[in-house]
Write a protein that holds these residues in place. Structure first.
Motif, PDB file in Angstrom:
ATOM      1  N   GLY A  25      86.604 -32.033  -9.027  1.00  0.00           N
ATOM      2  CA  GLY A  25      86.848 -30.898  -9.922  1.00  0.00           C
ATOM      3  C   GLY A  25      87.699 -29.812  -9.287  1.00  0.00           C
ATOM      4  N   VAL A  26      88.341 -30.129  -8.166  1.00  0.00           N
ATOM      5  CA  VAL A  26      89.145 -29.128  -7.460  1.00  0.00           C
ATOM      6  C   VAL A  26      90.629 -29.521  -7.443  1.00  0.00           C
ATOM      7  CG1 VAL A  26      89.600 -28.024  -5.229  1.00  0.00           C
ATOM      8  CG2 VAL A  26      87.226 -28.401  -5.992  1.00  0.00           C
ATOM      9  N   GLY A  44      91.628 -33.777 -12.142  1.00  0.00           N
ATOM     10  CA  GLY A  44      90.511 -34.303 -12.915  1.00  0.00           C
ATOM     11  C   GLY A  44      89.672 -33.194 -13.531  1.00  0.00           C
ATOM     12  N   ARG A  52      87.034 -30.442 -14.558  1.00  0.00           N
ATOM     13  CA  ARG A  52      86.205 -29.406 -13.931  1.00  0.00           C
ATOM     14  C   ARG A  52      85.278 -28.832 -14.998  1.00  0.00           C
ATOM     15  NH1 ARG A  52      88.163 -24.022 -10.650  1.00  0.00           N
ATOM     16  NH2 ARG A  52      88.733 -25.635  -9.132  1.00  0.00           N
ATOM     17  N   VAL A  77      79.089 -26.633  -4.318  1.00  0.00           N
ATOM     18  CA  VAL A  77      78.385 -27.899  -4.520  1.00  0.00           C
ATOM     19  C   VAL A  77      78.009 -28.062  -5.994  1.00  0.00           C
ATOM     20  CG1 VAL A  77      76.306 -29.218  -3.963  1.00  0.00           C
ATOM     21  CG2 VAL A  77      77.563 -28.069  -2.153  1.00  0.00           C
ATOM     22  N   LEU A 126      79.702 -26.811  -8.408  1.00  0.00           N
ATOM     23  CA  LEU A 126      80.959 -27.137  -9.090  1.00  0.00           C
ATOM     24  C   LEU A 126      81.225 -28.638  -9.017  1.00  0.00           C
ATOM     25  CD1 LEU A 126      83.756 -25.943 -10.330  1.00  0.00           C
ATOM     26  CD2 LEU A 126      84.633 -26.485  -8.065  1.00  0.00           C
ATOM     27  N   SER A 185      78.997 -31.070  -8.457  1.00  0.00           N
ATOM     28  CA  SER A 185      77.936 -31.856  -9.097  1.00  0.00           C
ATOM     29  C   SER A 185      78.002 -31.787 -10.620  1.00  0.00           C
ATOM     30  CB  SER A 185      76.566 -31.383  -8.619  1.00  0.00           C
ATOM     31  OG  SER A 185      76.504 -31.443  -7.207  1.00  0.00           O
ATOM     32  N   ARG A 186      78.325 -30.611 -11.157  1.00  0.00           N
ATOM     33  CA  ARG A 186      78.437 -30.482 -12.616  1.00  0.00           C
ATOM     34  C   ARG A 186      79.696 -31.172 -13.129  1.00  0.00           C
ATOM     35  NH1 ARG A 186      74.736 -29.237 -15.058  1.00  0.00           N
ATOM     36  NH2 ARG A 186      73.089 -27.969 -14.172  1.00  0.00           N
ATOM     37  N   ARG A 206      81.260 -33.677 -11.869  1.00  0.00           N
ATOM     38  CA  ARG A 206      81.074 -35.130 -11.784  1.00  0.00           C
ATOM     39  C   ARG A 206      80.070 -35.616 -12.830  1.00  0.00           C
ATOM     40  NH1 ARG A 206      82.605 -37.538  -6.939  1.00  0.00           N
ATOM     41  NH2 ARG A 206      80.646 -38.577  -6.477  1.00  0.00           N
ATOM     42  N   ALA A 207      79.034 -34.822 -13.068  1.00  0.00           N
ATOM     43  CA  ALA A 207      78.040 -35.192 -14.084  1.00  0.00           C
ATOM     44  C   ALA A 207      78.691 -35.274 -15.466  1.00  0.00           C
ATOM     45  CB  ALA A 207      76.896 -34.187 -14.091  1.00  0.00           C
ATOM     46  N   PHE A 231      81.902 -38.356 -15.351  1.00  0.00           N
ATOM     47  CA  PHE A 231      81.599 -39.782 -15.178  1.00  0.00           C
ATOM     48  C   PHE A 231      80.630 -40.284 -16.248  1.00  0.00           C
ATOM     49  CE2 PHE A 231      82.155 -39.069 -10.344  1.00  0.00           C
ATOM     50  CZ  PHE A 231      83.474 -39.468 -10.375  1.00  0.00           C
ATOM     51  N   PRO A 288      77.724 -43.353 -17.501  1.00  0.00           N
ATOM     52  CA  PRO A 288      76.506 -43.832 -16.836  1.00  0.00           C
ATOM     53  C   PRO A 288      76.713 -44.953 -15.817  1.00  0.00           C
ATOM     54  CG  PRO A 288      76.379 -44.122 -19.236  1.00  0.00           C
ATOM     55  CD  PRO A 288      77.635 -43.390 -18.954  1.00  0.00           C
ATOM     56  N   LYS A 320      78.136 -43.533 -12.628  1.00  0.00           N
ATOM     57  CA  LYS A 320      77.084 -42.790 -11.915  1.00  0.00           C
ATOM     58  C   LYS A 320      76.149 -43.750 -11.186  1.00  0.00           C
ATOM     59  CE  LYS A 320      76.979 -38.838 -15.053  1.00  0.00           C
ATOM     60  NZ  LYS A 320      76.211 -38.093 -16.057  1.00  0.00           N
ATOM     61  N   ILE A 379      77.936 -45.180  -8.059  1.00  0.00           N
ATOM     62  CA  ILE A 379      78.085 -44.184  -6.986  1.00  0.00           C
ATOM     63  C   ILE A 379      76.723 -43.927  -6.337  1.00  0.00           C
ATOM     64  CG2 ILE A 379      78.572 -41.759  -6.489  1.00  0.00           C
ATOM     65  CD1 ILE A 379      80.733 -41.871  -8.674  1.00  0.00           C
ATOM     66  N   ARG A 423      76.411 -35.991  -5.191  1.00  0.00           N
ATOM     67  CA  ARG A 423      77.010 -34.821  -5.848  1.00  0.00           C
ATOM     68  C   ARG A 423      77.185 -35.068  -7.349  1.00  0.00           C
ATOM     69  NH1 ARG A 423      75.539 -32.747  -1.626  1.00  0.00           N
ATOM     70  NH2 ARG A 423      76.923 -31.846  -0.039  1.00  0.00           N
ATOM     71  N   ILE A 424      76.076 -35.530  -7.964  1.00  0.00           N
ATOM     72  CA  ILE A 424      76.063 -35.707  -9.413  1.00  0.00           C
ATOM     73  C   ILE A 424      74.819 -35.001  -9.941  1.00  0.00           C
ATOM     74  CG2 ILE A 424      75.848 -37.353 -11.328  1.00  0.00           C
ATOM     75  CD1 ILE A 424      77.270 -39.431  -9.559  1.00  0.00           C
ATOM     76  N   ALA A 425      75.006 -33.974 -10.774  1.00  0.00           N
ATOM     77  CA  ALA A 425      73.867 -33.267 -11.359  1.00  0.00           C
ATOM     78  C   ALA A 425      73.218 -34.171 -12.402  1.00  0.00           C
ATOM     79  CB  ALA A 425      74.340 -31.961 -12.005  1.00  0.00           C
TER      80      ALA A 425
END
Lengths: 502, 100
Positions: free
Chosen positions: A338-339, A342, A344, A353, A355, A357-358, A360-361, A364, A366, A369, A372, B18-20
């Motif tokens: 997100g930086v 892609g 954000r 962190v 930023l 994790s959210r 990517r959540a 991506f 299921p 996820k 990974i 790093r996945i919420a």
């Protein structure tokens, strides 16, 4: 116009080279076909109509000016959307990259375009090439042109469906565990996973870097030879590409192999295999025998497929493959933060962190996820030896099995999938069931070998059945010649789904 | 699938990755990951004593290239897809202290 869609890549470029047909006519015929069938098939993420017509016009102008034409001049192709192109978006069918515009073009695509190919657009896939049905696309599933209620296979399902539906002459895909060969089988076409290192991976969005290879999906073996010749070779921008001459596959493809030894691995013909597929492959083995080949029993003990007490299929190779692929995926996909590029998150975040994790959540799906997370887990302290290192050792055993088998045979004849194309939604509730769709293709990636899927037969319910030829490293020429022997010995070739006929 | 893994373990893996994760996802993944990990456990049946791990199929070692400058991305190209930027820099939210 109908006849244009019937031509193979070799026939089309010959017709264009001698002026029977213009490149613009060819491009237009395919763009029209896309318009007609795309609402049903949904193979493309993006169609580059204007650019394709402009490039085709350039080929025609070059020809008129007497300039030399490339070996693919005017041939309309499609490209899997995990291959970077500076034109349009490169999305990997992920919301993460929905708006991503690549700053460079993949070497394999650039080589095709240098050879005169006309790229029509980018095709759908399972998100980041993780899947076996194209249902994991972050946008929409692609349908199988033979039966729209069924999947085209995956992850190169868009490319396979586009070729089968005659939306393009041929296409590029990528294969990490079967992602070219399995959809080729489901769609009744030809697909090659080249030897690891044969084709540069520069510009292929990475999933499992020790497994990924780019390869062609075509209507017949001769076209696969033509495209492979065009994309293969060393590239200083991919240090894993192998500096080794590329044979002229097209020149030798029609030469039968005298005394060909065809290996049949007993482990692949267990009750895990659909009876009709088993019969089709045995019939193909019979055709080889009639053509003068010798059939040899070989053994691949670590690729063995069993049926558990509860009826579930199991295989060491599947467990090994998913551990390796997921570990590599967890590392490769760490780049989506997100930086730099892609998706954000738009949510207010407290720290960096959050930023990551959210973003990517949200970006991506299921399956990505899951892979990974499992990769992070098997690589984490305390589990590395039990899972990852163990899998790397089993990988060696799998490769040793193939080495031994190739002492007794020149090619291995095997199924490409345990069943013909399954229905949409049939395997989406249980990820493990979906993983087993790769059971006959994954060990080839683990060992770095080339594998070629060709149509073996049309099944009772009108669905194509594919078979796979596997050879030692850098034996693509042998695979093409052996596959061509089967085509010439009465094998099915250039199948067209009835619903896609103009 | 009856087996499951500890929900806290799933949360931990989510953090490592790093996945919420929503609480609903934690529950779903607990069951799915358990089934897959059990399947991975099948490899323990095999004796791999003394087997050399194989990370790569093609043995290429020490691939060296001449140290000659070539084309590379311009700052503008490198930043073209950035969600946020400040001049020639990628921009992120304020980072205070040490987050974990």
């Amino acid at each position: 116009m109908t006849s244009i869609l019937d031509l193979s890549a070799v026939e089309l470029r010959d017709a264009i080279a001698c002026g029977e047909l213009s490149a613009v006519e060819a491009a237009r015929a395919y763009l029209d076909a896309i318009e007609r069938t795309e609402p049903r098939v949904q193979a493309f993420n993006e169609v580059h109509a204007d650019r394709a017509l402009a490039r085709a016009a350039q080929i025609d102008a070059d020809r008129a000016a007497g300039k030399p034409l490339g070996p693919l001049a005017g041939v309309p192709l499609a490209v899997k959307d995990n291959l970077c192109m500076t034109h349009g978006r490169t999305t990997c069918s992920s919301k993460m990259l929905a708006e991503f515009r690549a700053p460079y073009t993949a070497t394999a695509v650039a080589k095709l375009e240098d050879a005169g190919a006309v790229v029509l657009g980018k095709t759908n896939l399972d998100e980041f090439a993780m899947g076996s049905s194209t249902e994991n696309s972050g946008f929409r599933p692609t349908r199988n042109p033979w039966d729209l209620s069924r999947v085209p296979g995956g992850s190169s399902g868009g490319s396979a469906a586009a070729v089968a539906a005659r939306q393009c002459v041929a296409a590029l895909g990528s294969d990490t565990g079967g992602s070219i060969r399995q959809p080729a089988a489901f769609c009744g076409i030809v697909g090659l996973k080249p030897t690891y290192g044969r084709v540069s991976r520069f510009g292929l969005v990475a999933y499992g870097s020790s497994l990924d290879q780019i390869g062609p999906l075509t209507r017949d073996v001769t076209d696969a030879a033509l495209l492979t010749r065009a994309i293969a070779g060393h590239d200083r921008r991919d240090s894993t590409s192998v500096p080794r001459d590329v044979p002229d596959y097209l020149a030798s493809v029609n030469k039968p192999i005298e005394g060909l030894r065809v290996g049949l691995p007993g482990e692949f013909f267990s009750d895990a295999l659909d009876a009709e597929i088993g019969a089709a492959i045995r019939a193909a083995a019979g055709a080889y025998e009639s053509a003068g080949a010798k059939l040899v029993d070989v053994s691949l003990p670590h690729s063995r497929i069993d049926r558990d007490a509860d009826g579930k299929l199991s295989s060491y190779a599947v467990a090994c493959y998913y551990i390796v692929a997921m570990a590599e995926a967890s590392s490769n996909l760490a780049r989506y933060d997100g930086v730099h590029y892609g998706h954000r998150t738009a949510e207010k975040v407290e720290d960096i962190v959050e930023l990551f994790s959210r973003s990517r959540a949200e970006g991506f799906g299921p399956e990505v996820k899951r892979r990974i997370m499992l990769g992070s887990y098997t690589l984490s302290a305390g589990y590395y030896d039990a899972y990852y290192n163990k899998a790397l050792k089993v990988r060696r055993l799998i490769q040793n099995d193939f080495d031994r088998a190739f002492e007794a045979c020149d090619v291995i004849l095997a199924p490409a999938s345990p069943t013909p194309a399954f229905r949409l939604g049939e395997k989406t509730s249980d990820p493990l069931t979906m993983y087993l769709a790769d059971i006959y293709t994954i060990s080839v990636n683990l060992a770095g070998l080339p594998g070629l899927t060709v149509p073996a037969a049309l099944g009772r319910d009108g669905l194509p059945i594919g078979m796979q030829l596997i050879g030692p490293v850098f034996s693509e020429e042998t695979l093409f010649r052996a596959a061509r022997m089967y085509e010439q010995a009465g094998g099915v070739r250039r199948l067209t789904p009835p619903a896609m006929a103009p | 699938m009856s087996k499951t893994i500890d929900l806290d373990l799933v949360r931990h893996i989510g953090k490592l990755s790093r996945i919420a994760l929503s609480e609903q996802e934690v529950g779903t993944f607990a069951a799915q990951l358990a089934g897959i990990l059990e399947y991975f456990g099948k490899l323990q049946e095999l004796d791999t004593e003394g087997v050399e791990p194989m990370a790569h199929a093609v043995q290429l070692h020490n691939v060296l290239a001449d140290d000659t400058p070539g084309e590379s991305l311009t700052p503008e190209q490198a930043l073209a897809n950035a969600p946020d930027r400040d001049g020639d820099f990628f921009k992120v939210p304020k980072v205070i202290g040490d987050s974990q």
